[in-house]
Motif scaffolding. Structure first.
Motif, PDB file in Angstrom:
ATOM      1  N   ALA A  54      -0.932  15.755   3.148  1.00 13.72           N
ATOM      2  CA  ALA A  54      -1.709  14.618   3.641  1.00 13.72           C
ATOM      3  C   ALA A  54      -1.922  14.658   5.159  1.00 13.72           C
ATOM      4  O   ALA A  54      -3.070  14.550   5.630  1.00 13.72           O
ATOM      5  N   PRO A  55      -0.875  14.807   5.992  1.00 16.19           N
ATOM      6  CA  PRO A  55      -1.125  14.867   7.440  1.00 16.19           C
ATOM      7  C   PRO A  55      -1.923  16.094   7.844  1.00 16.19           C
ATOM      8  O   PRO A  55      -2.735  16.037   8.784  1.00 16.19           O
ATOM      9  N   LEU A  56      -1.729  17.198   7.140  1.00  8.03           N
ATOM     10  CA  LEU A  56      -2.477  18.424   7.449  1.00  8.03           C
ATOM     11  C   LEU A  56      -3.970  18.217   7.206  1.00  8.03           C
ATOM     12  O   LEU A  56      -4.806  18.572   8.048  1.00  8.03           O
ATOM     13  N   ARG A  69     -15.057   9.629  10.720  1.00  9.96           N
ATOM     14  CA  ARG A  69     -15.215  10.061   9.332  1.00  9.96           C
ATOM     15  C   ARG A  69     -13.876  10.460   8.708  1.00  9.96           C
ATOM     16  O   ARG A  69     -13.653  10.245   7.516  1.00  9.96           O
ATOM     17  N   ALA A  70     -12.998  11.025   9.518  1.00  5.39           N
ATOM     18  CA  ALA A  70     -11.670  11.369   9.003  1.00  5.39           C
ATOM     19  C   ALA A  70     -10.903  10.106   8.624  1.00  5.39           C
ATOM     20  O   ALA A  70     -10.248  10.051   7.577  1.00  5.39           O
ATOM     21  N   ALA A  71     -10.978   9.071   9.472  1.00  9.68           N
ATOM     22  CA  ALA A  71     -10.289   7.817   9.177  1.00  9.68           C
ATOM     23  C   ALA A  71     -10.856   7.166   7.917  1.00  9.68           C
ATOM     24  O   ALA A  71     -10.099   6.656   7.071  1.00  9.68           O
ATOM     25  N   GLN A  72     -12.169   7.189   7.760  1.00  5.85           N
ATOM     26  CA  GLN A  72     -12.782   6.631   6.556  1.00  5.85           C
ATOM     27  C   GLN A  72     -12.302   7.364   5.308  1.00  5.85           C
ATOM     28  O   GLN A  72     -11.988   6.745   4.279  1.00  5.85           O
ATOM     29  N   ALA A  73     -12.252   8.687   5.381  1.00  8.25           N
ATOM     30  CA  ALA A  73     -11.819   9.484   4.231  1.00  8.25           C
ATOM     31  C   ALA A  73     -10.359   9.195   3.862  1.00  8.25           C
ATOM     32  O   ALA A  73     -10.021   9.036   2.680  1.00  8.25           O
ATOM     33  N   MET A  74      -9.493   9.101   4.867  1.00 12.72           N
ATOM     34  CA  MET A  74      -8.078   8.869   4.584  1.00 12.72           C
ATOM     35  C   MET A  74      -7.846   7.456   4.058  1.00 12.72           C
ATOM     36  O   MET A  74      -6.980   7.248   3.194  1.00 12.72           O
ATOM     37  N   LEU A  75      -8.582   6.486   4.545  1.00  9.21           N
ATOM     38  CA  LEU A  75      -8.454   5.125   4.024  1.00  9.21           C
ATOM     39  C   LEU A  75      -8.907   5.065   2.564  1.00  9.21           C
ATOM     40  O   LEU A  75      -8.284   4.373   1.740  1.00  9.21           O
ATOM     41  N   ALA A  76      -9.981   5.772   2.252  1.00  8.79           N
ATOM     42  CA  ALA A  76     -10.440   5.818   0.860  1.00  8.79           C
ATOM     43  C   ALA A  76      -9.384   6.470  -0.023  1.00  8.79           C
ATOM     44  O   ALA A  76      -9.105   6.002  -1.139  1.00  8.79           O
ATOM     45  N   GLY A  77      -8.760   7.549   0.473  1.00  9.03           N
ATOM     46  CA  GLY A  77      -7.706   8.194  -0.298  1.00  9.03           C
ATOM     47  C   GLY A  77      -6.495   7.296  -0.484  1.00  9.03           C
ATOM     48  O   GLY A  77      -5.894   7.265  -1.568  1.00  9.03           O
ATOM     49  N   ALA A  78      -6.132   6.561   0.555  1.00  6.21           N
ATOM     50  CA  ALA A  78      -5.004   5.636   0.438  1.00  6.21           C
ATOM     51  C   ALA A  78      -5.277   4.555  -0.601  1.00  6.21           C
ATOM     52  O   ALA A  78      -4.378   4.150  -1.355  1.00  6.21           O
ATOM     53  N   ALA A  79      -6.528   4.099  -0.662  1.00  4.04           N
ATOM     54  CA  ALA A  79      -6.890   3.082  -1.653  1.00  4.04           C
ATOM     55  C   ALA A  79      -6.736   3.627  -3.074  1.00  4.04           C
ATOM     56  O   ALA A  79      -6.268   2.917  -3.974  1.00  4.04           O
ATOM     57  N   VAL A  80      -7.123   4.897  -3.283  1.00  6.71           N
ATOM     58  CA  VAL A  80      -6.976   5.499  -4.612  1.00  6.71           C
ATOM     59  C   VAL A  80      -5.500   5.610  -4.993  1.00  6.71           C
ATOM     60  O   VAL A  80      -5.104   5.256  -6.109  1.00  6.71           O
ATOM     61  N   THR A  81      -4.670   6.083  -4.067  1.00 10.25           N
ATOM     62  CA  THR A  81      -3.245   6.221  -4.358  1.00 10.25           C
ATOM     63  C   THR A  81      -2.604   4.871  -4.660  1.00 10.25           C
ATOM     64  O   THR A  81      -1.816   4.736  -5.600  1.00 10.25           O
ATOM     65  N   LEU A  82      -2.943   3.865  -3.858  1.00 13.51           N
ATOM     66  CA  LEU A  82      -2.387   2.539  -4.084  1.00 13.51           C
ATOM     67  C   LEU A  82      -2.835   1.965  -5.420  1.00 13.51           C
ATOM     68  O   LEU A  82      -2.068   1.272  -6.094  1.00 13.51           O
ATOM     69  N   ALA A  83      -4.068   2.255  -5.814  1.00 15.02           N
ATOM     70  CA  ALA A  83      -4.553   1.745  -7.097  1.00 15.02           C
ATOM     71  C   ALA A  83      -3.714   2.285  -8.254  1.00 15.02           C
ATOM     72  O   ALA A  83      -3.512   1.599  -9.261  1.00 15.02           O
ATOM     73  N   PHE A  84      -3.215   3.512  -8.118  1.00 15.48           N
ATOM     74  CA  PHE A  84      -2.355   4.082  -9.161  1.00 15.48           C
ATOM     75  C   PHE A  84      -0.920   3.575  -9.058  1.00 15.48           C
ATOM     76  O   PHE A  84      -0.284   3.253 -10.062  1.00 15.48           O
ATOM     77  N   TYR A  85      -0.380   3.528  -7.830  1.00 16.06           N
ATOM     78  CA  TYR A  85       1.043   3.248  -7.650  1.00 16.06           C
ATOM     79  C   TYR A  85       1.388   1.760  -7.650  1.00 16.06           C
ATOM     80  O   TYR A  85       2.433   1.364  -8.159  1.00 16.06           O
ATOM     81  N   LEU A  86       0.542   0.953  -7.035  1.00 15.29           N
ATOM     82  CA  LEU A  86       0.911  -0.425  -6.758  1.00 15.29           C
ATOM     83  C   LEU A  86       1.289  -1.226  -8.004  1.00 15.29           C
ATOM     84  O   LEU A  86       2.266  -1.993  -7.961  1.00 15.29           O
ATOM     85  N   PRO A  87       0.575  -1.104  -9.116  1.00 12.96           N
ATOM     86  CA  PRO A  87       0.996  -1.884 -10.297  1.00 12.96           C
ATOM     87  C   PRO A  87       2.434  -1.594 -10.720  1.00 12.96           C
ATOM     88  O   PRO A  87       3.174  -2.502 -11.112  1.00 12.96           O
ATOM     89  N   PHE A  88       2.863  -0.327 -10.643  1.00  8.16           N
ATOM     90  CA  PHE A  88       4.220   0.027 -11.052  1.00  8.16           C
ATOM     91  C   PHE A  88       5.244  -0.450 -10.028  1.00  8.16           C
ATOM     92  O   PHE A  88       6.346  -0.874 -10.389  1.00  8.16           O
ATOM     93  N   VAL A  89       4.878  -0.376  -8.744  1.00  4.44           N
ATOM     94  CA  VAL A  89       5.793  -0.847  -7.698  1.00  4.44           C
ATOM     95  C   VAL A  89       6.002  -2.352  -7.831  1.00  4.44           C
ATOM     96  O   VAL A  89       7.132  -2.856  -7.736  1.00  4.44           O
TER      97      VAL A  89
END
Length: 233
Positions: A54-56, A69-89
């Motif tokens: 991820a940092p690389l 554009r890098a910040a936009q891409a990483m925020l979009a990726g964080a939203a996808v990860t949270l959508a998967f993880y957050l319900p279980f957390v």
């Protein structure tokens, strides 16, 4: 998302992770920052072994496309990860921590002899009771990789090569290691080799366009036309 699919993914056959890795590599090779961020978010949701990338990738996107554009891409990726993880957390944070963090860190301590003969450096270090160095070496590999990416990487091929190198080192020094982990490293290496360089990319694009007009020939034709008009009655 079936239980048996994830059971296979944990032990030896992470087909979903291989697909996520290939998808992420294709997004980088095709110069699509937003697609790269979304694919990274999915890869992080599929397997924690992708976390060191991820940092690389964030630094690589910054060097290739700029900070915004890098910040936009990483925020979009964080939203996808949270959508998967957050319900279980939210549903059961203790069980989530036990199954995704503590299990990953402590499993090799209990079954260290299982990994003595695996390809990598985990076996020798675990045999000599120096397994505590493994995570430290992984962190150093990621830190050096991020620094070199910020300094040297200017092309998608360079970013793919950096991902291949860092991922390989993370696997080689991972306390919990199965031979199938190396398939992800092979995918990154194949993507780096197969990604066209900027010169070849420009050549491929030029093949689909008509050749530029020859100015010298156009000037000569115009002069001949003018002389022909002047010689007329």
């Amino acid at each position: 998302f079936l239980i048996d699919t994830h059971w296979n993914g944990i032990f030896a056959e992470p087909h979903v992770d291989w697909a996520a890795t290939a998808l992420l590599a294709c997004a980088i090779a095709s110069r699509r920052p937003l697609a790269t961020g979304l694919a990274l978010g999915y890869a992080l949701a599929v397997r924690p072994l992708n976390l060191p990338l991820a940092p690389l990738i964030a630094v690589g996107l910054w060097r290739l496309f700029g900070l915004r554009r890098a910040a936009q891409a990483m925020l979009a990726g964080a939203a996808v990860t949270l959508a998967f993880y957050l319900p279980f957390v939210l549903w059961n944070p203790d069980t989530f921590y036990l199954g995704t963090v503590r299990w990953l860190l402590e499993y090799s301590r209990v079954h260290a002899d299982w990994f003595f003969d695996m390809m990598g450096f985990a076996g020798p270090l675990l045999k000599s009771h120096h397994g505590g160095w493994l995570h430290a070496v992984q962190l150093v590999a990621v830190g050096v990789g991020v620094g070199l990416t910020a300094w040297l990487v200017r092309t998608p091929r360079g970013l793919l090569a950096a991902c291949a190198a860092v991922y390989s080192l993370v696997v080689a020094f991972n306390p919990l290691i199965w031979m199938s982990f190396w398939i992800g490293a092979v995918i990154w290496a194949a993507a780096a080799v197969g990604c066209p360089g900027d010169e070849r990319r420009r050549g491929l694009r030029a093949m689909g366009k008509p050749p530029p007009p020859n100015r010298a020939l156009l000037s000569g034709a115009a002069a001949e036309s003018l002389r022909g008009q002047g010689a007329g009655p």
